[in-house]
Design a protein around this motif. Structure first.
Motif, PDB file in Angstrom:
ATOM      1  N   LEU A 197     -31.182  77.345  39.915  1.00 35.50           N
ATOM      2  CA  LEU A 197     -30.585  78.511  39.269  1.00 35.50           C
ATOM      3  C   LEU A 197     -29.509  79.129  40.158  1.00 35.50           C
ATOM      4  CD1 LEU A 197     -33.824  80.144  37.812  1.00 35.50           C
ATOM      5  CD2 LEU A 197     -31.963  79.115  36.493  1.00 35.50           C
ATOM      6  N   ALA A 198     -29.759  79.175  41.462  1.00 39.29           N
ATOM      7  CA  ALA A 198     -28.776  79.736  42.388  1.00 39.29           C
ATOM      8  C   ALA A 198     -27.521  78.873  42.439  1.00 39.29           C
ATOM      9  CB  ALA A 198     -29.389  79.861  43.785  1.00 39.29           C
ATOM     10  N   HIS A 251     -21.786  77.674  40.902  1.00 38.90           N
ATOM     11  CA  HIS A 251     -20.828  76.777  40.258  1.00 38.90           C
ATOM     12  C   HIS A 251     -20.144  77.449  39.064  1.00 38.90           C
ATOM     13  CE1 HIS A 251     -22.834  72.922  42.059  1.00 38.90           C
ATOM     14  NE2 HIS A 251     -22.309  73.727  42.962  1.00 38.90           N
ATOM     15  N   GLN A 252     -20.857  78.323  38.374  1.00 38.99           N
ATOM     16  CA  GLN A 252     -20.203  79.093  37.309  1.00 38.99           C
ATOM     17  C   GLN A 252     -19.097  79.973  37.881  1.00 38.99           C
ATOM     18  OE1 GLN A 252     -22.764  81.201  34.508  1.00 38.99           O
ATOM     19  NE2 GLN A 252     -24.415  79.748  34.904  1.00 38.99           N
ATOM     20  N   ASP A 276     -16.209  67.288  44.750  1.00 38.88           N
ATOM     21  CA  ASP A 276     -16.353  68.521  43.987  1.00 38.88           C
ATOM     22  C   ASP A 276     -17.776  69.056  44.100  1.00 38.88           C
ATOM     23  OD1 ASP A 276     -17.840  66.841  42.347  1.00 38.88           O
ATOM     24  OD2 ASP A 276     -16.211  66.583  40.889  1.00 38.88           O
ATOM     25  N   SER A 277     -18.188  69.863  43.145  1.00 37.19           N
ATOM     26  CA  SER A 277     -19.471  70.562  43.225  1.00 37.19           C
ATOM     27  C   SER A 277     -20.675  69.629  43.146  1.00 37.19           C
ATOM     28  CB  SER A 277     -19.567  71.605  42.102  1.00 37.19           C
ATOM     29  OG  SER A 277     -19.487  70.987  40.830  1.00 37.19           O
ATOM     30  N   LEU A 310     -27.391  72.280  35.742  1.00 34.15           N
ATOM     31  CA  LEU A 310     -28.682  72.804  35.305  1.00 34.15           C
ATOM     32  C   LEU A 310     -29.089  72.247  33.948  1.00 34.15           C
ATOM     33  CD1 LEU A 310     -31.022  74.722  35.905  1.00 34.15           C
ATOM     34  CD2 LEU A 310     -29.691  76.559  34.832  1.00 34.15           C
ATOM     35  N   ASP A 311     -28.147  72.087  33.037  1.00 30.12           N
ATOM     36  CA  ASP A 311     -28.480  71.570  31.704  1.00 30.12           C
ATOM     37  C   ASP A 311     -29.046  70.167  31.784  1.00 30.12           C
ATOM     38  OD1 ASP A 311     -27.690  73.914  30.504  1.00 30.12           O
ATOM     39  OD2 ASP A 311     -25.656  73.218  30.065  1.00 30.12           O
ATOM     40  N   ALA A 312     -28.453  69.316  32.637  1.00 30.46           N
ATOM     41  CA  ALA A 312     -28.934  67.950  32.784  1.00 30.46           C
ATOM     42  C   ALA A 312     -30.325  67.927  33.407  1.00 30.46           C
ATOM     43  CB  ALA A 312     -27.963  67.141  33.639  1.00 30.46           C
ATOM     44  N   ILE A 313     -30.561  68.805  34.344  1.00 29.04           N
ATOM     45  CA  ILE A 313     -31.875  68.872  34.982  1.00 29.04           C
ATOM     46  C   ILE A 313     -32.938  69.343  33.981  1.00 29.04           C
ATOM     47  CG2 ILE A 313     -33.217  70.196  36.682  1.00 29.04           C
ATOM     48  CD1 ILE A 313     -30.830  69.902  38.570  1.00 29.04           C
TER      49      ILE A 313
END
Length: 259
Positions: free
Chosen positions: A37-38, A43-44, A108-109, A179-182
């Motif tokens: 989440l952090a 990244h957002q 990248d990230s 996060l969505d993929a996880i």
């Protein structure tokens, strides 16, 4: 400049790993989700942390995990790449080494998700999947990533091994990131991340409230080091056994310049 942050008295994960060797899976899994989440939030904000490791994951008094130390962080716009050789060697993704060696234009990230995968493996097993020292050359590290097969204990569940394999993919395009993929992965699909965000799951481990959750001698050495003039610190950092890159920036300003 004064920076104000939350008071986190639970100690960092490096200290607790040194005391306990490794963590139970349910304990490590909560840390993983909280740091996911952090990282997703950073990244957002278009920020790449670049130094996710147990030393930079702190516990509060309730036992929840927090990500700290943005000294090497950099901000990347859409389609922009970072190019500096920055991070701590055992947690640096293959593309950081490849960029340093001139084999790629940048990274990248996705490097943050690799580092988090390394941390998760270390929490569960007590050591990193790839062993490097301060003397390991970038060329040697890159070959290790490309050819070395990660080993797992036989009793680990299949979905856990698959999760780590996808997190630690050498090919960054095949790596599980975001996060969505996880959330969609079989290992974590049953986790309610909204509940994790609201700190509802009770941590398995509660830090000691009556004593120090750190090594006071180590903390004293760190304070002495920070107060030492930077031209003297460079030699110390270069020989640091933690493997933190000697060519990485020494402060936040340099980190941004060297992006």
């Amino acid at each position: 400049m004064y920076m104000v942050s939350d008071l986190l008295l639970g100690g960092d994960l490096r200290y607790h790993l040194s005391q306990q060797g490794k963590f139970a899976e349910d304990r490590a899994k909560l840390y993983l989700c909280e740091i996911c989440l952090a990282v997703d939030y950073l990244h957002q904000m278009k920020i790449v942390h670049r130094d996710i490791k147990p030393e930079n994951i702190l516990l509060d008094e309730q036992g929840h995990a927090h990500l700290t130390d943005l000294n090497l962080a950099t901000q990347l716009e859409h389609d922009e790449l970072a190019t500096s050789y920055s991070g701590t060697r055992p947690y640096m993704a293959p593309e950081i080494y490849a960029t340093y060696l001139g084999m790629e234009d940048g990274y990248d990230s996705r490097v943050d998700w690799w580092a988090l995968g390394v941390c998760f493996y270390e929490m569960l097993r007590g050591r990193t999947p790839f062993e490097f020292s301060s003397r390991t050359k970038p060329e040697e590290a890159y070959v290790t990533f490309r050819e070395f097969q990660i080993t797992y204990p036989a009793h680990w569940p299949t979905d856990l091994i698959q999760f780590l394999n996808t997190t630690l993919k050498f090919e960054k395009d095949k790596r599980i990131v975001g996060l969505d993929a996880i959330k969609r992965h079989a290992y974590t699909e049953r986790i309610d991340f909204n509940s994790v965000y609201n700190r509802k799951p009770a941590p398995v481990f509660i830090p000691c409230k009556e004593g120090l959750n750190c090594d006071p001698m180590y903390e004293l050495e760190e304070r002495i080091l920070v107060s030492t003039p930077i031209h003297r610190r460079r030699n110390t950092n270069h020989n640091n056994s933690s493997g933190r890159s000697s060519s990485e920036p020494h402060n936040a300003a340099l980190a941004e310049v060297s992006k």
